[in-house]
Structures are given as structure tokens and as C-alpha cells.
Design a protein around this motif. Structure first.
Motif, PDB file in Angstrom:
ATOM      1  N   ALA A 173       0.867  -1.137  -0.124  1.00  0.00           N
ATOM      2  CA  ALA A 173      -0.013   0.018   0.040  1.00  0.00           C
ATOM      3  C   ALA A 173       0.913   1.376  -0.076  1.00  0.00           C
ATOM      4  O   ALA A 173       0.493   2.381  -0.677  1.00  0.00           O
ATOM      5  N   LYS A 174       1.945   1.300   0.570  1.00  0.00           N
ATOM      6  CA  LYS A 174       2.926   2.415   0.791  1.00  0.00           C
ATOM      7  C   LYS A 174       3.404   2.665  -0.627  1.00  0.00           C
ATOM      8  O   LYS A 174       3.441   3.490  -1.166  1.00  0.00           O
ATOM      9  N   ILE A 175       3.786   1.760  -1.198  1.00  0.00           N
ATOM     10  CA  ILE A 175       4.236   1.732  -2.593  1.00  0.00           C
ATOM     11  C   ILE A 175       3.564   2.297  -3.470  1.00  0.00           C
ATOM     12  O   ILE A 175       3.707   3.181  -4.571  1.00  0.00           O
ATOM     13  N   VAL A 203       2.796   6.111  -3.316  1.00  0.00           N
ATOM     14  CA  VAL A 203       3.745   6.768  -4.027  1.00  0.00           C
ATOM     15  C   VAL A 203       3.472   6.846  -5.598  1.00  0.00           C
ATOM     16  O   VAL A 203       3.673   7.931  -6.371  1.00  0.00           O
ATOM     17  N   GLN A 204       3.379   5.585  -6.266  1.00  0.00           N
ATOM     18  CA  GLN A 204       3.038   5.499  -7.440  1.00  0.00           C
ATOM     19  C   GLN A 204       1.794   6.143  -8.004  1.00  0.00           C
ATOM     20  O   GLN A 204       2.005   6.799  -9.206  1.00  0.00           O
ATOM     21  N   ASP A 205       0.912   6.395  -7.338  1.00  0.00           N
ATOM     22  CA  ASP A 205      -0.246   7.002  -7.552  1.00  0.00           C
ATOM     23  C   ASP A 205       0.096   8.391  -7.582  1.00  0.00           C
ATOM     24  O   ASP A 205      -0.355   9.197  -8.570  1.00  0.00           O
ATOM     25  N   GLN A 206       0.680   8.892  -6.771  1.00  0.00           N
ATOM     26  CA  GLN A 206       1.099  10.366  -6.702  1.00  0.00           C
ATOM     27  C   GLN A 206       1.942  10.610  -7.886  1.00  0.00           C
ATOM     28  O   GLN A 206       1.910  11.799  -8.519  1.00  0.00           O
ATOM     29  N   MET A 207       2.797   9.871  -8.177  1.00  0.00           N
ATOM     30  CA  MET A 207       3.751  10.140  -9.236  1.00  0.00           C
ATOM     31  C   MET A 207       3.148  10.252 -10.682  1.00  0.00           C
ATOM     32  O   MET A 207       3.142  10.952 -11.586  1.00  0.00           O
TER      33      MET A 207
END
Length: 105
Positions: free
Chosen positions: A91-93, A96-100
Motif C-alpha cells: 500500500a505504501k508503494i 507513491v506510484q499513484d502520486q507520481m
């Protein structure tokens, strides 16, 4: 959910190769049944309580001593987040991927 990054380094061994020690550590972590991700610089672990994490790290450390290491240097970083549910490593990864992805738009 508690997530941790655990790195263990045997010292006082012949040479600089530590693959057999890392393998032993990961075998113990795998046998624990906890979710984990092996990375090039450590192993990330998920657990629901600190005691389980500390006991596992102690077990790994003792195993490295039993392999003949005269000294063991361990680094344990813990993220104990209690304000949100299911903050797994995955979930943490994803956050970040979604924000990128959003920033690329």
C-alpha cells in the motif's frame, strides 16, 4: 500495521561475502510466516505487533552468531502507524506510484 526494514551484518568473518548469512536470515524470516520483501539493502517486514518483530530479529541475530560471526551489527527501522488501517508495504508503494502518476498529468 507495523512495517520494518531490517538489515543485519556479520562482522569478524573471513572476507567480505555475506550471502550465506543473508540467506540464513531470510530463511528464518520466511519461516516466520510474516509478509516480507527482500531488497538489495535489507528486508522489509510486516507484522501486527512489536513483540513478534523483536523476537524475529533476535532469532535472526542469534542464528548469525551461531554461524560463527564474532559480532553482529543490526539496523532496524520501524514504522508503527496506528492512525490508518492496512498500511502494508504494498500500500505504501502504491501511494507513491499513484502520486507520481498524478504528477505526470
Amino acid at each position: 500495521m507495523i512495517t520494518a526494514d531490517f538489515c543485519i551484518l556479520p562482522m569478524g568473518i573471513d572476507g567480505t561475502e555475506i550471502g550465506e548469512y543473508v540467506t540464513k536470515a531470510v530463511e528464518i524470516i520466511d519461516a516466520s510466516g510474516l509478509t516480507y520483501q527482500l531488497t538489495a539493502m535489507g528486508t522489509q517486514i510486516e507484522t501486527d505487533d512489536l513483540k513478534t518483530l523483536y523476537d524475529l530479529c533476535a532469532e535472526v541475530q542469534e542464528a548469525i552468531f551461531e554461524m560463527g560471526s564474532g559480532r553482529v551489527y543490526s539496523v532496524l527501522k520501524i514504522d508503527d502507524r496506528r492512525d490508518r488501517e492496512n498500511r502494508t508495504l504494498e500500500a505504501k508503494i502504491k501511494t507513491v506510484q499513484d502520486q507520481m502518476d498524478e504528477n505526470k498529468k
